[in-house]
Design a protein around this motif. Structure first.
Motif, short mmCIF file in Angstrom:
data_model
loop_
_atom_site.label_atom_id
_atom_site.label_comp_id
_atom_site.label_asym_id
_atom_site.label_seq_id
_atom_site.Cartn_x
_atom_site.Cartn_y
_atom_site.Cartn_z
N UNK A 5 -51.31 23.29 48.05
CA UNK A 5 -50.65 23.85 46.87
C UNK A 5 -51.17 23.21 45.59
N UNK A 6 -51.35 21.87 45.63
CA UNK A 6 -51.88 21.15 44.47
C UNK A 6 -53.28 21.66 44.14
N UNK A 7 -54.13 21.78 45.14
CA UNK A 7 -55.50 22.25 44.91
C UNK A 7 -55.50 23.65 44.31
N UNK A 8 -54.66 24.52 44.82
CA UNK A 8 -54.59 25.88 44.29
C UNK A 8 -54.09 25.88 42.84
N UNK A 9 -53.08 25.06 42.54
CA UNK A 9 -52.56 24.99 41.18
C UNK A 9 -53.60 24.43 40.21
N UNK A 10 -54.37 23.43 40.63
CA UNK A 10 -55.42 22.87 39.78
C UNK A 10 -56.48 23.93 39.49
N UNK A 11 -56.88 24.66 40.49
CA UNK A 11 -57.88 25.71 40.29
C UNK A 11 -57.36 26.79 39.34
N UNK A 12 -56.09 27.16 39.48
CA UNK A 12 -55.49 28.16 38.59
C UNK A 12 -55.44 27.65 37.14
N UNK A 13 -55.00 26.40 36.97
CA UNK A 13 -54.94 25.81 35.63
C UNK A 13 -56.33 25.71 35.01
#
Length: 109
Positions: A5-13
């Motif tokens: 989830x963290x990795x996905x959120x970082x990529x989105x940001x």
């Protein structure tokens, strides 16, 4: 939340930020930025803002503030993010799960 989830959120940001970020400044921030511009005489103000982000990030890592917030939100640490796996995955703690049932028979003769 998890490491994925963290990795996905970082990529989105990262995607949402793009190459440039427009920032509105309050009076105090504008004054402080003007002082830094006068003192350091950078090629452009953007350089000071990049340095500020680097310094804030480094400070958050060194003080554990970043890990605290990551643990609160995603239940992972910054070190776990860097390694790409949780401590349980690193140590093999999730390979051999302990039985949750109470086994009193092993003490009977």
């Amino acid at each position: 939340m998890s490491l994925d989830d963290l990795q996905a959120d970082i990529e989105d940001e990262y995607t949402d930020l793009g190459d440039e970020v427009g920032v509105s400044l309050d009076r105090e921030t504008r004054n402080e930025l003007a002082m830094l511009n006068a003192a350091f005489d950078p090629d452009d103000t953007d350089e000071l803002l990049r340095r500020a982000v680097h310094m804030l990030f480094q400070s958050a890592v060194e003080t554990g503030n970043l890990t605290f917030h990551l643990r609160s939100e995603y239940d992972v640490t910054y070190d776990e993010y860097l390694s790409g796996m949780t401590y349980d995955e690193m140590t093999g703690g999730n390979q051999f799960p302990q039985q949750q049932q109470k086994d009193d028979r092993r003490y009977q003769f």
